[in-house]
Design an enzyme around this catalytic site. Sequence first.
Site, short mmCIF file in Angstrom:
data_model
loop_
_atom_site.label_atom_id
_atom_site.label_comp_id
_atom_site.label_asym_id
_atom_site.label_seq_id
_atom_site.Cartn_x
_atom_site.Cartn_y
_atom_site.Cartn_z
N GLY A 23 0.81 -1.21 0.00
CA GLY A 23 0.00 0.00 0.00
C GLY A 23 0.84 1.26 0.00
O GLY A 23 0.58 2.21 -0.74
N ARG A 27 7.22 1.79 1.38
CA ARG A 27 7.50 0.41 1.78
C ARG A 27 7.92 -0.40 0.56
O ARG A 27 8.80 -1.26 0.64
CB ARG A 27 6.30 -0.23 2.45
CG ARG A 27 6.63 -1.60 3.08
CD ARG A 27 5.39 -2.34 3.54
NE ARG A 27 4.62 -1.53 4.46
CZ ARG A 27 3.30 -1.60 4.58
NH1 ARG A 27 2.61 -2.43 3.82
NH2 ARG A 27 2.65 -0.84 5.44
N ARG A 46 2.07 9.58 -10.24
CA ARG A 46 1.36 9.82 -8.98
C ARG A 46 2.16 9.34 -7.77
O ARG A 46 1.61 9.06 -6.70
CB ARG A 46 -0.02 9.15 -8.98
CG ARG A 46 -0.98 9.72 -10.03
CD ARG A 46 -2.27 8.92 -10.07
NE ARG A 46 -3.18 9.49 -11.06
CZ ARG A 46 -4.27 10.21 -10.79
NH1 ARG A 46 -4.58 10.44 -9.52
NH2 ARG A 46 -5.03 10.68 -11.75
N ARG A 90 0.30 -9.38 -2.34
CA ARG A 90 0.16 -8.12 -1.61
C ARG A 90 0.76 -8.26 -0.21
O ARG A 90 0.51 -9.24 0.50
CB ARG A 90 -1.31 -7.74 -1.50
CG ARG A 90 -1.60 -6.68 -0.46
CD ARG A 90 -3.01 -6.17 -0.53
NE ARG A 90 -3.63 -5.98 0.76
CZ ARG A 90 -3.31 -5.06 1.67
NH1 ARG A 90 -2.33 -4.22 1.41
NH2 ARG A 90 -3.94 -4.99 2.82
N SER A 93 -0.84 -4.50 5.98
CA SER A 93 -1.03 -4.51 7.43
C SER A 93 -2.50 -4.74 7.73
O SER A 93 -3.37 -4.58 6.86
CB SER A 93 -0.55 -3.19 8.04
OG SER A 93 -1.28 -2.10 7.49
N MET A 183 -8.12 -3.47 3.91
CA MET A 183 -8.92 -2.68 2.98
C MET A 183 -8.74 -3.01 1.51
O MET A 183 -9.28 -2.29 0.66
CB MET A 183 -8.63 -1.19 3.20
CG MET A 183 -8.90 -0.70 4.60
SD MET A 183 -8.74 1.10 4.79
CE MET A 183 -10.23 1.67 3.97
N ASP A 207 -2.09 -3.48 14.50
CA ASP A 207 -2.85 -2.99 15.65
C ASP A 207 -3.87 -4.05 16.06
O ASP A 207 -4.25 -4.90 15.25
CB ASP A 207 -3.53 -1.66 15.34
CG ASP A 207 -4.40 -1.72 14.10
OD1 ASP A 207 -5.62 -1.87 14.24
OD2 ASP A 207 -3.85 -1.63 12.99
N ARG A 220 5.47 0.43 10.65
CA ARG A 220 4.67 -0.11 9.54
C ARG A 220 5.48 -0.12 8.25
O ARG A 220 5.35 -1.02 7.43
CB ARG A 220 3.41 0.74 9.34
CG ARG A 220 2.34 0.59 10.41
CD ARG A 220 1.25 1.63 10.20
NE ARG A 220 0.24 1.57 11.25
CZ ARG A 220 -0.99 1.12 11.08
NH1 ARG A 220 -1.35 0.65 9.90
NH2 ARG A 220 -1.86 1.11 12.07
#
Length: 239
Positions: A23, A27, A46, A90, A93, A183, A207, A220
């Site tokens: 995401g 990372r 972007r 993927r 987290s 998500m 979390d 993260r």
Amino acid sequence: MRNMTPHNKAKINDIADIVLMSGDPLRAKYIAKKYLKNVRLVNSVRNMLTFTGTYKGRKITVMGHGMGMPSIGIYSYELFKFYNVKYIIRLGSCGSYKKDINVGDVFVVSKAFAKTQYAKDVGIKNPKDTLNCSTKLLKIITNLIKGDKNIKIGQAFSEDVFYNKYSLNQNIRRSNNSSVVEMEAYALYANAIYFKKDALTLLTCSDSFITKQVMSPEERQESFNEMMNLAFSLVEKIK
């Protein structure tokens, strides 16, 4: 020169048939620099940073995908359709709903549950609210993690709204007995099913709704090493 898509300027040969997605584009940069050799930046449209290099002689691409199903939906759709990508893994987290899934643990998403129109809108006929990951990749990774108590396999809830009354209130959760919440997995799996490709989501618990422990943004970004090592062990086994 015209970009391949509105969101990706990489040429077809710049993208490997295996893509690891994160995401956070930073990372993705961290993963590429840590694990790949001969790394090249092949896309920055972007600021969705995309790197291609080699891992133990095999060409691998690492790419950011942003947050939420619409974002990963766009990037994974284009990778499958326009770049002939066969596998997307993927690395993300999640929040834990369970006592036995603690912050820092790795979670393999065998199924993704969501209350969304995404699968139907992308073209899947009569889609279910729960979609499966790649059978091939799940079999490989199940063999890799035998006996590791810190790695769990199960269902994730792909939520559309990060701060919502369902996830925040345990009494009215609509997670359909999912173990964790994230998500993106549902949209990724929908695209993989639609294009008959292979996809798998690996998550690190950042979390917990049980203990209330939370990782920092820096943790993260750069401390998901167990998940990353597992992902590259998986890559080695893909044939």
